[in-house]
Design an enzyme around this catalytic site. Structure first.
Site, PDB file in Angstrom:
ATOM      1  N   THR A 125      10.722 -45.850   9.647  1.00  0.00           N
ATOM      2  CA  THR A 125      12.042 -45.282   9.398  1.00  0.00           C
ATOM      3  C   THR A 125      11.980 -44.087   8.463  1.00  0.00           C
ATOM      4  OG1 THR A 125      13.034 -47.433   9.773  1.00  0.00           O
ATOM      5  CG2 THR A 125      14.352 -45.873   8.528  1.00  0.00           C
TER       6      THR A 125
ATOM      7  N   TYR B  39      18.699 -45.953  15.573  1.00  0.00           N
ATOM      8  CA  TYR B  39      17.866 -44.764  15.382  1.00  0.00           C
ATOM      9  C   TYR B  39      16.482 -45.043  15.946  1.00  0.00           C
ATOM     10  CZ  TYR B  39      15.725 -47.435  11.636  1.00  0.00           C
ATOM     11  OH  TYR B  39      15.070 -48.414  10.942  1.00  0.00           O
TER      12      TYR B  39
ATOM     13  N   SER C 114       6.731 -49.706  13.129  1.00  0.00           N
ATOM     14  CA  SER C 114       5.592 -50.513  12.658  1.00  0.00           C
ATOM     15  C   SER C 114       5.461 -51.843  13.385  1.00  0.00           C
ATOM     16  CB  SER C 114       5.659 -50.722  11.143  1.00  0.00           C
ATOM     17  OG  SER C 114       6.640 -51.648  10.780  1.00  0.00           O
TER      18      SER C 114
ATOM     19  N   THR D 104       8.857 -50.304   7.444  1.00  0.00           N
ATOM     20  CA  THR D 104       8.996 -51.401   6.479  1.00  0.00           C
ATOM     21  C   THR D 104       8.797 -52.785   7.115  1.00  0.00           C
ATOM     22  OG1 THR D 104      11.398 -51.550   6.801  1.00  0.00           O
ATOM     23  CG2 THR D 104      10.607 -50.070   5.055  1.00  0.00           C
ATOM     24  N   ASP D 105       8.891 -52.854   8.457  1.00  0.00           N
ATOM     25  CA  ASP D 105       8.846 -54.187   9.081  1.00  0.00           C
ATOM     26  C   ASP D 105       7.501 -54.888   8.894  1.00  0.00           C
ATOM     27  OD1 ASP D 105      11.458 -54.006   9.861  1.00  0.00           O
ATOM     28  OD2 ASP D 105      11.060 -53.588  11.974  1.00  0.00           O
TER      29      ASP D 105
ATOM     30  N   LYS E 115       9.273 -58.390   2.828  1.00  0.00           N
ATOM     31  CA  LYS E 115      10.583 -57.887   3.225  1.00  0.00           C
ATOM     32  C   LYS E 115      11.493 -59.093   3.381  1.00  0.00           C
ATOM     33  CE  LYS E 115      12.899 -54.701   6.359  1.00  0.00           C
ATOM     34  NZ  LYS E 115      12.808 -53.835   7.558  1.00  0.00           N
TER      35      LYS E 115
ATOM     36  N   GLU F 176      -1.850 -81.284  -0.270  1.00  0.00           N
ATOM     37  CA  GLU F 176      -1.355 -82.643  -0.430  1.00  0.00           C
ATOM     38  C   GLU F 176      -2.487 -83.609  -0.072  1.00  0.00           C
ATOM     39  OE1 GLU F 176       1.313 -82.713   3.273  1.00  0.00           O
ATOM     40  OE2 GLU F 176       2.673 -82.014   1.687  1.00  0.00           O
TER      41      GLU F 176
HETATM   42  C1  SIN Z   1      11.612 -49.536   9.005  1.00  0.00           C
HETATM   43  O1  SIN Z   1      10.723 -48.721   8.853  1.00  0.00           O
HETATM   44  O2  SIN Z   1      12.440 -49.763   8.097  1.00  0.00           O
HETATM   45  C2  SIN Z   1      11.803 -50.346  10.251  1.00  0.00           C
HETATM   46  C3  SIN Z   1      11.045 -49.865  11.426  1.00  0.00           C
HETATM   47  C4  SIN Z   1       9.565 -49.938  11.233  1.00  0.00           C
HETATM   48  O3  SIN Z   1       9.078 -50.867  10.597  1.00  0.00           O
HETATM   49  O4  SIN Z   1       8.886 -49.036  11.732  1.00  0.00           O
END
Ligand code: SIN
Length: 335
Positions: free
Chosen positions: A23, A36, A69, A102-103, A175, A291
């Site tokens: 992103t 997007y 990602s 971010t994924d 995340k 355990e």
């Molecule tokens: C992001 O970057 O926030 C989501 C899409 C990705 O992980 O490429």
């Protein structure tokens, strides 16, 4: 803009920027649309925008990939790892920044943390809003990442991730929200530093001990599926998940890594045949400890690692030739 990053007389830092998409390089059809496409802007265009910030640093960009990602792959990881090692071995390079979706940033960060030395800062950064969205967080996060990557104190802490004015260790970051610029948390440690483009405050000494890579990077990552446990799960889910290619299983268990008896028995049969079985939790926070029945079942406890990171560690351990459950447990205890 000349930020107070360096004492007078210090040479201008030289940062290698490795772009993979996400992103932070995404674009929407309008500034207010929710949907997007990640991975649209090339590294040249991105660095031209960064230049408008006037940060006093030399940036050298390289496009490793330009993907969402979710499409991260062993081939791209290999390319990225090679580029990181090359930059870290370049005496002129001060630090490395990787732009990433971010994924799966937590998985890439942890993989690099396990397989890179720590003598120069390696910082991953992303954004939650695409580059032409109102309130784009990418440049802010990138300026923060610059602040971290140019700090000599960032070296020796392992791979870091900068999101939302916070710095996380690769091992801790996860995340935890689908939207919003505050989408990440750390466990068991929260953020290890607070950062703005002009200020950086570390909390505590480096956690990472030893400057060498802990595992040899390999392109040949063994097949390790994750079994997501839910109510009313039956043993045949295990049979459907595992094939001849499977070299280990990570369980995203209930609570402290729990599962129905029938599922536990099916997995224990696989463990008895030599397949490493790691119990993690499907919850966001909390340890999964050993355990008493783990000894009989030959199971391994993931401790603080979530299932997706427990999977990466198991792949590394198996690729290194370790399959004994006690030896694998030591890796989870020590990381
Ligand atoms: C992001 O970057 O926030 C989501 C899409 C990705 O992980 O490429």
């Amino acid at each position: 803009m000349h930020l107070a990053l360096f004492a007078p007389g210090m040479s201008t830092p030289n940062i290698t920027v490795l772009a993979t998409g996400g992103t932070i390089a995404g674009e929407a059809d309008s500034a207010t649309r929710h949907d997007y496409r990640p991975g649209q802007i090339g590294i040249g265009d991105f660095l031209a925008r960064v230049e408008t910030l006037g940060i006093d640093a030399q940036l050298t960009g390289k496009q490793i990939a330009n993907i969402g990602s979710e499409d991260m792959s062993p081939a791209i990881w290999t390319h990225l790892h090679t580029a990181c090692l090359a930059a870290m071995g370049d005496p002129d390079c001060t630090g490395v920044i990787i732009t990433h979706g971010t994924d799966t940033v937590e998985e890439t960060a942890f993989l690099l943390d396990l397989t890179l030395p720590t003598h120069k800062p390696v910082v991953l950064v992303g954004a939650m809003r695409p580059a032409n969205a109102v309130g784009y967080d990418g440049l802010r996060n990138f300026a923060n990442a610059m602040r971290v990557a140019t700090d000599p104190d960032a070296a020796g802490r392992g791979v870091l991730v900068v999101m939302g004015d916070r710095v996380f260790a690769a091992r801790d970051i996860r995340k935890s929200r689908t939207r919003g610029t505050d989408a990440f948390q750390g466990f068991p440690r929260g953020s290890i530093a607070l950062v703005t483009p002009s200020a950086l405050d570390w909390f505590g000494a480096p956690w990472r001990v030893g400057a060498d890579a802990r595992f040899t990077f390999t392109t040949d990552l063994p097949d390790v599926p994750i079994l997501f446990v839910h109510a009313a799960m039956t043993a045949d889910y295990v049979e459907r998940l595992v094939s001849d290619k499977t070299r280990g299983v990570v369980v995203a268990g209930l609570g402290e890594g729990n599962m129905p008896d029938a599922v536990r028995s099916a997995l224990a049969q696989l463990a008895a045949k030599g397949l490493p079985i790691v119990r993690a939790s499907r919850l966001d926070e909390g340890l999964v400890d050993r355990e008493p029945e783990d000894n009989a079942n030959k199971f391994i406890a993931a401790r603080a690692l979530n299932p997706q990171k427990a999977r990466i560690l198991l792949q590394m351990v198996i690729a290194a030739g370790t399959t004994d459950p006690a030896a694998i447990q030591a890796e989870y205890d020590g990381r």
